[in-house]
Enzyme design. Structure first.
Site, PDB file in Angstrom:
ATOM      1  N   GLU A   1       0.788  -1.237   0.000  1.00  0.00           N
ATOM      2  CA  GLU A   1       0.000   0.000   0.000  1.00  0.00           C
ATOM      3  C   GLU A   1       0.821   1.289   0.000  1.00  0.00           C
ATOM      4  O   GLU A   1       0.291   2.354  -0.229  1.00  0.00           O
ATOM      5  CB  GLU A   1      -1.006   0.000   1.164  1.00  0.00           C
ATOM      6  CG  GLU A   1      -0.406   0.160   2.544  1.00  0.00           C
ATOM      7  CD  GLU A   1      -0.347  -1.158   3.282  1.00  0.00           C
ATOM      8  OE1 GLU A   1      -0.136  -2.197   2.619  1.00  0.00           O
ATOM      9  OE2 GLU A   1      -0.482  -1.151   4.518  1.00  0.00           O
ATOM     10  N   ASN A   2       2.144   1.171   0.249  1.00  0.00           N
ATOM     11  CA  ASN A   2       2.958   2.380   0.162  1.00  0.00           C
ATOM     12  C   ASN A   2       3.216   2.795  -1.283  1.00  0.00           C
ATOM     13  O   ASN A   2       3.752   3.873  -1.525  1.00  0.00           O
ATOM     14  CB  ASN A   2       4.289   2.189   0.901  1.00  0.00           C
ATOM     15  CG  ASN A   2       5.115   1.073   0.312  1.00  0.00           C
ATOM     16  OD1 ASN A   2       4.585   0.016  -0.017  1.00  0.00           O
ATOM     17  ND2 ASN A   2       6.399   1.298   0.162  1.00  0.00           N
TER      18      ASN A   2
END
Lengths: 201, 216
Positions: free
Chosen positions: B50-51
């Site tokens: 998700e980064n």
């Protein structure tokens, strides 16, 4: 606002400057409070932050300690919601409607809106006085490009603050190739060269 | 008795069997990260972090590490062929917009209504939700991967007592003892692991569940 996901893509030299100057009573809007000895986490450890609007504080024991002692206010926000609230702030929107947080403590005190039979939470836009962000490269027009996973919250924060200060690894003598530009220069107010990318803290 | 570490790997290995060819999968921090080691070679499964990464590859050799290429846990990673980087709101467009086929998350508690609690123990542990609330709401399939009990106490409950990460979103629970499916009909045990038995599962699970061991 301070960009970066943990240390990755953080404006570490500018953060060091805040520490040196002891700039305090700040509200921090960021993905996380990192580690106590790294990037924005050091601002927490130094007691310069009054309030943190973040998604994750688990790596920095100082955050939890100050929160329980009542010296630091923490507003925990789901990560996707934080990104969209900042995007809304930068895009001239009042907020966004998201299903994230329904049925949890996140919905407390927030308006629920039904659209075509589906329920959403109204999450208000976020803006800041100053955004301290990072970019791998910039040109003299303020155009920014990024390497690897350093974009994270930097690109969206560039749009949502009255003053945008960008710390860069490299200032390009020549204009960046238009196809490589991730953030257009119109969002950028100041460029700061990272002191030493290898030893930026 | 297998060790705690062996149990965690056992669970991760079983989770990896759930993926279909072509799936895009986001793994949570902790036990779910181990699932990356057991992806079936015959299927093409792409890991999202998700980064801002699609196509997370193996941990690179020390000389190939780049501190500007990390996963959401801050670990240095490599990128597979065809992979790409993007920013946080693009990442959550993928996650919340339903473009992720499955997510695997750990849990403190999960209950028979599909409620999940995995982000806070009030007064004790307050790590924050990170991307978990969006992942659970947005991913097409939510798999909880966890040890069946915590110090002997059941974690699969009638009703979660800790603050929820999301309500009614869990589709499957995989522990070292077995596999449960969750849907509108409630909780169903569909598989008993070689490490356990039906009596053992009954005595360590607080929630009510049906038993339908079709594939065993």
């Amino acid at each position: 606002m301070i960009g970066g996901f943990l240390k990755c893509g953080s404006p570490t030299s500018v953060i060091s400057y805040l520490l040196k100057n002891k700039t305090n009573h700040l509200t921090l809007i960021a993905n996380d409070t990192s580690f106590a000895d790294s990037d924005k986490g050091r601002l927490i450890a130094a007691g310069l932050i009054d309030k943190a609007v973040v998604t994750h504080i688990g790596m920095n024991p100082e955050t939890g300690k100050q929160m329980h002692a009542g010296t630091l206010k923490v507003e925990l926000v789901p990560q996707g919601t934080l990104a969209e609230r900042i995007r809304a702030g930068g895009a001239g929107l009042g907020g966004i409607l998201t299903p994230t947080g329904l049925g949890t403590v996140v919905e407390k005190g927030k308006e629920k809106i039904n659209v075509d039979g589906k329920t959403y939470l109204l999450e208000k836009a976020l803006k800041a006085d100053v955004a301290l962000i990072y970019a791998s490269k910039a040109d003299k027009y303020g155009n920014l490009s990024y390497k690897g996973t350093t974009r994270n919250f930097n690109t969206v924060m560039a749009t949502a603050a009255a003053c945008v200060i960008v710390e860069v690894d490299e200032l390009s003598e020549t204009p960046l190739p238009p196809n490589e530009i991730i953030v257009p220069g119109l969002f950028v107010h100041y460029l700061v060269l990272k002191k030493d990318p290898q030893n930026a803290e | 008795m297998p060790s705690k570490e062996e149990i965690r790997h056992f669970i991760a290995k079983r989770v990896a069997k759930e993926f279909q060819d072509g799936d895009i999968v986001t793994l949570g921090i902790g036990l779910p990260t181990l699932v990356a080691d057991y992806l079936p070679p015959e299927k093409h499964v792409t890991l999202q972090s998700e980064n801002g990464v699609l196509g997370v590859g193996k941990t690179p050799a020390p000389e190939a590490c780049d501190e500007q290429i990390t996963n959401a846990g801050g670990k240095l990673i490599s990128l597979i062929e065809g992979g790409c980087y993007f920013d946080s709101f693009s990442s959550f467009n993928m996650i919340r917009g339903g473009h992720i086929n499955a997510t695997v998350l750990g849990a403190l508690q999960v209950d028979e209504k599909g409620n999940l609690a995995n982000w806070v123990v009030p007064g004790k542990l307050v790590p924050g939700m990170g991307g978990a609330m969006d992942l659970v709401v947005g991913a097409q399939k939510v798999i909880v991967a966890m040890e069946h009990t915590n110090n002997g106490q059941p974690k699969i409950l009638k009703k979660c007592t800790l603050p929820l990460t999301a309500a009614h979103e869990v589709d499957m629970i995989i522990t070292e003892k077995g596999v449960f499916r969750l849907n509108a009909n409630g909780l169903t045990l569909i598989e008993i692991s070689p490490l356990s038995s039906l009596e053992d599962i009954r005595s360590t699970t607080e929630a009510d569940f049906k038993v339908n061991l079709k594939n065993q």
